[in-house]
Design a protein around this motif. Structure first.
Motif, PDB file in Angstrom:
ATOM      1  N   MET A  61     -12.940   4.835  -0.039  1.00  0.00           N
ATOM      2  CA  MET A  61     -12.010   3.783  -0.446  1.00  0.00           C
ATOM      3  C   MET A  61     -11.871   2.687   0.612  1.00  0.00           C
ATOM      4  SD  MET A  61      -8.156   5.381  -0.049  1.00  0.00           S
ATOM      5  CE  MET A  61      -8.388   6.524  -1.394  1.00  0.00           C
ATOM      6  N   GLY A  62     -12.008   3.056   1.880  1.00  0.00           N
ATOM      7  CA  GLY A  62     -11.926   2.053   2.933  1.00  0.00           C
ATOM      8  C   GLY A  62     -13.038   1.031   2.836  1.00  0.00           C
ATOM      9  N   PHE A  63     -14.252   1.499   2.565  1.00  0.00           N
ATOM     10  CA  PHE A  63     -15.398   0.597   2.432  1.00  0.00           C
ATOM     11  C   PHE A  63     -15.322  -0.206   1.131  1.00  0.00           C
ATOM     12  CE2 PHE A  63     -16.945   3.966   5.221  1.00  0.00           C
ATOM     13  CZ  PHE A  63     -17.470   3.220   6.274  1.00  0.00           C
ATOM     14  N   ILE A  64     -14.930   0.456   0.055  1.00  0.00           N
ATOM     15  CA  ILE A  64     -14.884  -0.204  -1.253  1.00  0.00           C
ATOM     16  C   ILE A  64     -13.852  -1.333  -1.265  1.00  0.00           C
ATOM     17  CG2 ILE A  64     -14.339   0.143  -3.701  1.00  0.00           C
ATOM     18  CD1 ILE A  64     -15.397   3.027  -3.365  1.00  0.00           C
TER      19      ILE A  64
ATOM     20  N   ILE B 124      -6.375  -2.536   7.346  1.00  0.00           N
ATOM     21  CA  ILE B 124      -7.389  -1.542   7.014  1.00  0.00           C
ATOM     22  C   ILE B 124      -7.178  -1.202   5.535  1.00  0.00           C
ATOM     23  CG2 ILE B 124      -8.190   0.817   7.400  1.00  0.00           C
ATOM     24  CD1 ILE B 124      -7.288   0.486  10.311  1.00  0.00           C
ATOM     25  N   PRO B 125      -8.184  -1.369   4.693  1.00  0.00           N
ATOM     26  CA  PRO B 125      -8.000  -1.139   3.252  1.00  0.00           C
ATOM     27  C   PRO B 125      -7.373   0.222   2.963  1.00  0.00           C
ATOM     28  CG  PRO B 125     -10.162  -2.084   3.679  1.00  0.00           C
ATOM     29  CD  PRO B 125      -9.567  -1.765   5.023  1.00  0.00           C
ATOM     30  N   SER B 126      -6.377   0.224   2.089  1.00  0.00           N
ATOM     31  CA  SER B 126      -5.663   1.446   1.684  1.00  0.00           C
ATOM     32  C   SER B 126      -5.013   2.148   2.865  1.00  0.00           C
ATOM     33  CB  SER B 126      -6.611   2.413   0.962  1.00  0.00           C
ATOM     34  OG  SER B 126      -7.223   1.792  -0.148  1.00  0.00           O
ATOM     35  N   SER B 127      -4.599   1.380   3.865  1.00  0.00           N
ATOM     36  CA  SER B 127      -3.995   1.937   5.081  1.00  0.00           C
ATOM     37  C   SER B 127      -2.752   2.757   4.741  1.00  0.00           C
ATOM     38  CB  SER B 127      -3.624   0.807   6.046  1.00  0.00           C
ATOM     39  OG  SER B 127      -2.867   1.304   7.124  1.00  0.00           O
TER      40      SER B 127
END
Length: 385
Positions: free
Chosen positions: A16-19, A61-64
């Protein structure tokens, strides 16, 4: 990729972080790095900019999990925001700490310096009017204008009341420009004064000691006067003067020391990283934020000009001239502004020592900025109706 995720649902959790990564996240990483660099390498307000920079990194940070608002899974930055910023607790605690650090004796000896401090707040209202003309609401314009107070906690307090969604950029602008006082003020002062004016000497005078009774009564009287004039300012001015009375009372030295050290350090740490946590790319990378940063610089220029021009105006009616540079010390950036002006005077004339007068005006600026913040809190809701 979508078919792969449908086939293996656990990959969505793992990747999910990369997406979720976007260019805004990357830009905010760069901004975070810049804030940390300025704090560590350039020593620009490191106590605030370092936590703010790191908090901004965590927020982008995505979805932190640090900023999660999911009920039952709230991130710690969101918890700190709701418990310390949204309810204005952190700024109030900071004011208690600042009050315990303040020495108001220069102001008590020369109450007239409050006139310079008041004149130096013109940037607050001038910038607020300019921001309104540029399309900002009254509430947002007031929050932007208060950057000119050169007082980070006042900016945060007003922003938490009127513009919580702009808290991050407003705080960054306030503390960034405070650290840039040695760069911003000298060119403005030189543009508004002549060489002969900058060389005006203001002699050192022996100063009588201020009695303990006077020091004790001063914060009480300020609270009463400011509170009656603008009751909404009581939280601001009251917490500042409460910290000061802890110091001057002489009977709670342990509490005064705790306010100056442990309380100040702990709240500054939590305040900084929480503000950074509000700086998501979606909120920060906007034209509106760019305008706020520009208006913040305008506020500092207006404040400096207001103080200098007021001193020049007084000189038209005085036989004993004032060095107009001390008017620029009326902002709340204490003691930085006072030192900058004193060094400018020495550069013009190595025998010209105006540090005593500059610091006196600078101390008055601390009180004036809080009072100005209280007036903004009182006036804006009335104007917005």
């Amino acid at each position: 990729m979508e078919s792969l995720l449908l086939q293996y649902p656990w990959l969505d959790e793992l990747l999910m972080g990369f997406i979720g990564l976007t260019w805004k996240h990357v830009v905010m990483w760069a901004i975070s790095a810049l804030l940390i660099y300025l704090a560590v390498k350039r020593d620009y307000e490191p106590n605030l900019l370092l936590p703010i920079g790191f908090g901004a990194l965590l927020a982008n940070i995505p979805s932190s999990s640090a900023i999660s608002q999911v009920v039952g899974e709230e991130g710690f930055l969101w918890v700190l925001y709701k418990g310390g910023i949204a309810n204005e607790l952190f700024p109030i605690l900071i004011f208690i700490a600042i009050g315990a650090m303040c020495d108001f004796t220069p102001l008590i000896r020369r109450p007239i310096v409050m006139l310079f401090a008041a004149a130096a707040q013109v940037g607050i209202f001038g910038t607020a009017i300019l921001a309104t003309l540029m399309g900002f609401s009254f509430e947002h314009a007031a929050s932007i204008g208060i950057i000119g107070a050169a007082d980070g906690p006042t900016t945060i307090y007003v922003a938490s009341r009127f513009a919580q969604e702009l808290l991050g950029p407003l705080s960054v602008a306030a503390y960034s420009y405070m650290s840039l006082v040695p760069i911003i003020q000298p060119p403005v002062i030189k543009a508004l004064t002549t060489e002969s004016e900058r060389k005006i000497k203001m002699g050192y005078s022996e100063e009588d000691a201020v009695s303990k009774t006077t020091q004790f009564l001063f914060p009480l009287m300020i609270v009463l006067i400011a509170g009656i004039v603008a009751p909404i300012s009581v939280a601001l001015i009251g917490s500042l003067m409460f910290g000061n009375i802890l110091k001057v009372s002489g009977v709670v030295e342990n509490l005064s020391n705790a306010a100056q050290n442990e309380l100040s350090n702990l709240v500054t740490l939590l305040l900084g990283i929480t503000i950074g946590g509000t700086m998501s790319g979606e909120n920060f990378l906007t034209v509106q934020v760019a305008m706020i940063m520009g208006l913040g610089a305008v506020a500092f220029v207006f404040d400096t000009a207001g103080g200098v021009l007021f001193a020049k105006l007084l000189n038209l009616f005085r036989t004993e001239k004032i060095n107009p540079m001390i008017g620029a010390c009326g902002i709340s950036a204490f003691p930085m502004s006072g030192r900058v002006i004193a060094k400018m005077a020495l550069k013009e004339d190595p025998s010209n020592f105006i540090i005593q007068h500059a610091i006196g005006v600078n101390v008055a600026g601390q009180v004036a900025s809080v009072v100005a913040g209280g007036l903004v809190l009182a006036l804006i809701p009335a104007l917005a109706k």
